[in-house]
Design a protein around this motif. Sequence first.
Motif, PDB file in Angstrom:
ATOM      1  N   GLY A 197      15.014   2.138  -2.746  1.00  0.00           N
ATOM      2  CA  GLY A 197      14.215   3.260  -3.248  1.00  0.00           C
ATOM      3  C   GLY A 197      13.092   3.656  -2.296  1.00  0.00           C
ATOM      4  N   LEU A 198      13.252   3.334  -1.004  1.00  0.00           N
ATOM      5  CA  LEU A 198      12.227   3.704  -0.012  1.00  0.00           C
ATOM      6  C   LEU A 198      12.652   4.995   0.695  1.00  0.00           C
ATOM      7  N   PRO A 199      11.677   5.751   1.209  1.00  0.00           N
ATOM      8  CA  PRO A 199      12.045   7.000   1.887  1.00  0.00           C
ATOM      9  C   PRO A 199      12.794   6.703   3.182  1.00  0.00           C
ATOM     10  N   ALA A 200      13.780   7.509   3.499  1.00  0.00           N
ATOM     11  CA  ALA A 200      14.563   7.293   4.729  1.00  0.00           C
ATOM     12  C   ALA A 200      14.849   8.629   5.380  1.00  0.00           C
ATOM     13  N   THR A 201      14.366   8.792   6.623  1.00  0.00           N
ATOM     14  CA  THR A 201      14.674   9.995   7.393  1.00  0.00           C
ATOM     15  C   THR A 201      15.313   9.559   8.700  1.00  0.00           C
ATOM     16  N   ILE A 202      16.548   9.988   8.902  1.00  0.00           N
ATOM     17  CA  ILE A 202      17.271   9.586  10.115  1.00  0.00           C
ATOM     18  C   ILE A 202      17.054  10.643  11.194  1.00  0.00           C
ATOM     19  N   LEU A 203      16.875  10.185  12.412  1.00  0.00           N
ATOM     20  CA  LEU A 203      16.775  11.150  13.511  1.00  0.00           C
ATOM     21  C   LEU A 203      17.661  10.705  14.663  1.00  0.00           C
ATOM     22  N   ALA A 204      18.155  11.674  15.418  1.00  0.00           N
ATOM     23  CA  ALA A 204      18.898  11.345  16.633  1.00  0.00           C
ATOM     24  C   ALA A 204      17.945  10.591  17.559  1.00  0.00           C
ATOM     25  N   ASP A 205      18.455   9.610  18.300  1.00  0.00           N
ATOM     26  CA  ASP A 205      17.572   8.804  19.164  1.00  0.00           C
ATOM     27  C   ASP A 205      16.705   9.687  20.056  1.00  0.00           C
ATOM     28  N   GLY A 206      17.304  10.768  20.554  1.00  0.00           N
ATOM     29  CA  GLY A 206      16.583  11.648  21.478  1.00  0.00           C
ATOM     30  C   GLY A 206      15.479  12.455  20.808  1.00  0.00           C
ATOM     31  N   ALA A 207      15.370  12.401  19.487  1.00  0.00           N
ATOM     32  CA  ALA A 207      14.337  13.177  18.786  1.00  0.00           C
ATOM     33  C   ALA A 207      13.023  12.411  18.639  1.00  0.00           C
ATOM     34  N   ALA A 208      13.032  11.131  19.006  1.00  0.00           N
ATOM     35  CA  ALA A 208      11.843  10.299  18.764  1.00  0.00           C
ATOM     36  C   ALA A 208      10.611  10.830  19.502  1.00  0.00           C
ATOM     37  N   GLY A 209      10.808  11.326  20.740  1.00  0.00           N
ATOM     38  CA  GLY A 209       9.676  11.843  21.515  1.00  0.00           C
ATOM     39  C   GLY A 209       9.018  13.010  20.797  1.00  0.00           C
TER      40      GLY A 209
ATOM     41  N   ASN B 130       0.811  -1.226   0.000  1.00  0.00           N
ATOM     42  CA  ASN B 130       0.000   0.000   0.000  1.00  0.00           C
ATOM     43  C   ASN B 130       0.836   1.264   0.000  1.00  0.00           C
ATOM     44  N   GLY B 131       2.132   1.113  -0.182  1.00  0.00           N
ATOM     45  CA  GLY B 131       3.031   2.267  -0.142  1.00  0.00           C
ATOM     46  C   GLY B 131       3.315   2.706   1.282  1.00  0.00           C
ATOM     47  N   VAL B 132       4.488   3.304   1.501  1.00  0.00           N
ATOM     48  CA  VAL B 132       4.758   3.945   2.789  1.00  0.00           C
ATOM     49  C   VAL B 132       5.115   5.404   2.506  1.00  0.00           C
ATOM     50  N   ALA B 133       4.573   6.290   3.328  1.00  0.00           N
ATOM     51  CA  ALA B 133       4.804   7.723   3.097  1.00  0.00           C
ATOM     52  C   ALA B 133       6.133   8.167   3.704  1.00  0.00           C
ATOM     53  N   ALA B 134       6.508   7.561   4.835  1.00  0.00           N
ATOM     54  CA  ALA B 134       7.751   7.979   5.490  1.00  0.00           C
ATOM     55  C   ALA B 134       8.278   6.841   6.361  1.00  0.00           C
ATOM     56  N   VAL B 135       9.593   6.693   6.363  1.00  0.00           N
ATOM     57  CA  VAL B 135      10.221   5.752   7.292  1.00  0.00           C
ATOM     58  C   VAL B 135      11.294   6.519   8.054  1.00  0.00           C
ATOM     59  N   TYR B 136      11.058   6.665   9.339  1.00  0.00           N
ATOM     60  CA  TYR B 136      12.026   7.331  10.219  1.00  0.00           C
ATOM     61  C   TYR B 136      12.880   6.247  10.885  1.00  0.00           C
ATOM     62  N   ALA B 137      14.176   6.453  10.860  1.00  0.00           N
ATOM     63  CA  ALA B 137      15.095   5.497  11.486  1.00  0.00           C
ATOM     64  C   ALA B 137      15.873   6.211  12.584  1.00  0.00           C
ATOM     65  N   ASP B 138      15.693   5.747  13.824  1.00  0.00           N
ATOM     66  CA  ASP B 138      16.552   6.257  14.911  1.00  0.00           C
ATOM     67  C   ASP B 138      17.999   5.976  14.533  1.00  0.00           C
ATOM     68  N   GLU B 139      18.887   6.902  14.785  1.00  0.00           N
ATOM     69  CA  GLU B 139      20.283   6.660  14.373  1.00  0.00           C
ATOM     70  C   GLU B 139      20.889   5.472  15.125  1.00  0.00           C
ATOM     71  N   THR B 140      20.466   5.265  16.397  1.00  0.00           N
ATOM     72  CA  THR B 140      20.869   4.101  17.193  1.00  0.00           C
ATOM     73  C   THR B 140      22.339   4.184  17.638  1.00  0.00           C
ATOM     74  N   ARG B 141      22.531   5.076  18.581  1.00  0.00           N
ATOM     75  CA  ARG B 141      23.849   5.200  19.198  1.00  0.00           C
ATOM     76  C   ARG B 141      24.162   3.929  19.996  1.00  0.00           C
ATOM     77  N   PRO B 142      25.428   3.514  20.143  1.00  0.00           N
ATOM     78  CA  PRO B 142      26.601   4.165  19.564  1.00  0.00           C
ATOM     79  C   PRO B 142      27.073   3.556  18.234  1.00  0.00           C
ATOM     80  N   TRP B 143      26.447   2.464  17.770  1.00  0.00           N
ATOM     81  CA  TRP B 143      26.955   1.802  16.560  1.00  0.00           C
ATOM     82  C   TRP B 143      26.305   2.326  15.274  1.00  0.00           C
ATOM     83  N   LEU B 144      25.286   3.142  15.447  1.00  0.00           N
ATOM     84  CA  LEU B 144      24.616   3.763  14.291  1.00  0.00           C
ATOM     85  C   LEU B 144      24.019   2.739  13.313  1.00  0.00           C
ATOM     86  N   GLN B 145      23.457   1.684  13.870  1.00  0.00           N
ATOM     87  CA  GLN B 145      22.827   0.687  12.997  1.00  0.00           C
ATOM     88  C   GLN B 145      21.698   1.323  12.175  1.00  0.00           C
ATOM     89  N   GLY B 146      21.004   2.319  12.779  1.00  0.00           N
ATOM     90  CA  GLY B 146      19.907   2.980  12.046  1.00  0.00           C
ATOM     91  C   GLY B 146      20.442   3.927  10.988  1.00  0.00           C
TER      92      GLY B 146
END
Length: 353
Positions: free
Chosen positions: A213-225, A185-201
């Motif tokens: 070809g999927l959307p990817a927006t990285i955020l600092a872990d502390g930005a999730a709230g 059904n498509g995804v409009a946005a995929v946010y990935a926590d950066e995942t300190r300290p190894w940055l798996q996200g």
Amino acid sequence: MGGEVQYDRVRAIELRDGAVYLLDQRVLPSEVRYEVCQDATQVASAITDMVVRGAPAIGVTAAYGVVLAAASAFGAAGPQWRPAMAADMERLRRSRPTAVNLHWALARMEEVMERLGPDDPTAAMTAAATRLHADDIEANRRMGALGAALLPAQARLLTHCNTGALATGGYGTALGVVRAAAARNGVAAVYADETRPWLQGARLTAWELVTEGLPATILADGAAGALLKRGDIDAVLVGADRIAANGDTANKIGTYGLAVLARHHGVPFYVVAPTSTIDRACKDGSGIPIEERDPLEVLAFRGVRHSPEQAQAWNPVFDVTPAALVDALITEAGVVEHPDARGIAALFERVGR
Ligand code: MRU
């Protein structure tokens, strides 16, 4: 040596020409390079050092490590190959403590070993490891379909760590659901926590998403709230390293905080994991061993220290999310809503285990 596993785009783990090839996840995406393990000791070190990581991927890699151990034990001890493998099995068992898929995979390989005679075990062990690998991919595809059915069209999703093709035999668990949802059904946005300290996200999930070809927006872990508070997320999807019999879930550090935030903001929180991640011998989360790694992983980045020399660090790499915060557990055997001991026992009963 080597069998046929049907991969997606990423071939992160492969048994070829008597060696285990591992896509080195410490250096992705800036470098795409393979580490070649010639024996079980090297496989165990690669798991410990996080060349390969992610609970199901660790299980698959360990199974291939057992193949190398069996081949070398037969070379050294002939018909007495089984006892000759003991030290290698122990090395693999100790390579990382939290992901129960490691123990599950070793137990499954041991079951096959029990049935073999004194002849060269290599072909039978190779077939068993290849089957385990293929089964993992199949389970992921099934979870993908089950999970995608729970999401709205054009969903806006938030995930933590990396749970994709790199973290599994292929396709992924939580990221497999993202893939399946995108196809359905498509995804409009995929946010990935950066995942300190190894940055798996920031490194691995973002790499897998953009590769597809999927959307990817990285955020600092502390930005999730702040993101959840804006009301911009339809569901949070995470994987697991070990799920206790009551549904308490150990996953990458930060998952617990994310689950609390999701509940606070009324956003569904889904755990996506194969049944090989459920440890029925573990009654609840208090029994799950939590790995603590070198404090330098937190105090420095790629060998460059950014914290004062006198400062210390606490570096638990997993936390436990109480089952009560999980809205649904998505497994290949079915979806358990509001997982608890009863729901998980019923899941296993349904599949006759
Ligand atoms: O330390 P890692 O990178 O091995 O941790 C991985 C995770 O926590 C994943 O979320 C989990 O293993 C599930 S992977 C499908």
